[in-house]
Design an enzyme around this catalytic site. Structure first.
Site, short mmCIF file in Angstrom:
data_model
loop_
_atom_site.label_atom_id
_atom_site.label_comp_id
_atom_site.label_asym_id
_atom_site.label_seq_id
_atom_site.Cartn_x
_atom_site.Cartn_y
_atom_site.Cartn_z
CB THR A 172 -0.85 -0.04 1.29
OG1 THR A 172 -1.82 -1.06 1.15
CG2 THR A 172 -1.55 1.28 1.57
N GLY A 202 -10.45 -2.55 3.29
CA GLY A 202 -9.43 -2.62 4.34
C GLY A 202 -9.34 -1.33 5.12
#
Ligand code: ASP
Length: 309
Positions: A172, A202
């Site tokens: 990420t 998420g």
């Protein structure tokens, strides 16, 4: 007037040796884009958008093109941006066709009365507000097709061992910035976790979990195994510590220690306050990070503890 600063990350887990150079190159390009904007007097929001767009477009990271595939073999993306001056936030979740989800998140922040848009509604909003769409196949690269195939051939216990291990690659991206006007902003963008169930959101795009910004506290972006980060609302937890007087360097380390202690979680965090003090911490084998100030750019991939600002 403040001295501007930009801090970025490109994921915290185990970055394999053969991807280290690509990560460093992506971090450097993100720093260059974000810093050019910040140094020219742009807002912190603009700087974090510029930095994250570069990493979304870079195949090394789990954001935009090159993201992990979900269990259907598609890319589903989440992103959030937050403004520390106004507390306005914009997020998109489970989008499959927005070329740069962080651009769409900025449009939600600035041009919508809402904080989150998900799925096809988010895609329609993005298109109507000038954020380009693309085919889902444009996000999919052979490395990730092979990774999903290999993962899906494993047994259940091999899968959970891999997924929840600190050695799993999860890349990420995120950025936090302080501009000349003294305003903070934060942005986080992700393809989520490998083989995730379609529709799973998420921590990255959830306000206070993977991203948060408040001029009176701190700007923060997290990365790592999202479910424990969400349960602890870790971004807000860390920024609250800064608001209560803890230096960002220590608050970042405290947040990762809390994540480990409370839920045996793994991840990393970047944290920046309105004085320009920052912290970077992780408990994963590696974390890709970078900083840009008038004094120069620094970047690295730590095997052990990251630097304290
Ligand atoms: N936190 C992200 C998620 O769980 C993954 C990551 O940080 O790489 O979706």
């Amino acid at each position: 007037m403040s001295d501007p600063i930009l801090v970025v990350h490109g994921g915290a887990w185990a970055i394999p040796d053969d991807l280290v150079e690509a990560h460093l190159e992506g971090i450097e390009a993100a720093l260059a884009a974000g810093w050019d904007a910040l140094n020219a007097g742009a807002s912190a929001l603009e700087a974090v958008e510029q930095a994250v767009v570069v990493m979304e477009d870079h195949e090394a990271f789990d954001a935009g093109r090159g993201s992990f595939l979900n269990s259907d073999g598609r890319v589903q993306l989440d992103a959030l941006m937050m403004c520390g001056a106004t507390l306005r936030a914009g997020g998109v979740g489970c989008v499959e066709r927005i070329r740069n989800p962080i651009r769409a998140a900025r449009k939600v922040l600035e041009q919508s009365p809402h904080v989150y848009l998900v799925g096809p509604g988010a895609e329609r909003f993005a298109a109507e507000h000038g954020a380009p769409l693309c085919e889902n196949s444009e996000f999919i690269i052979p490395r990730e097709v092979a990774r999903l195939r290999e993962y899906q051939q494993k047994t259940e216990s091999e899968r959970s061992e891999q997924l929840f291990s600190a050695a799993q690659d999860v890349d990420t991206v995120g950025a936090v910035a302080l501009d000349r006007a003294g305003n903070l902003a934060a942005a986080t963008s992700t393809g989520g976790t490998l083989n995730k169930t379609p529709g799973r959101v998420g921590d990255s795009s959830l306000i206070g979990c993977g991203c948060y910004a408040d001029n009176q506290a701190a700007a923060v972006s997290t990365t790592g195994w999202g479910e424990p980060i969400m349960k602890l609302v870790l971004g807000k937890w860390a920024s609250d510590r800064v608001a209560s007087g803890v230096d960002p360097a220590h608050a970042a380390a405290d947040a990762i220690a809390y994540l480990k202690r409370r839920l045996d979680g793994h991840g990393g965090i970047i944290l920046l306050d309105a004085r320009g003090h920052f912290g970077i911490a992780h408990n994963t084998p590696r974390m890709a990070w970078g900083t840009a100030t008038a004094g120069g750019h620094a970047r690295g991939i730590q095997r052990t503890a990251a630097p304290l600002g």
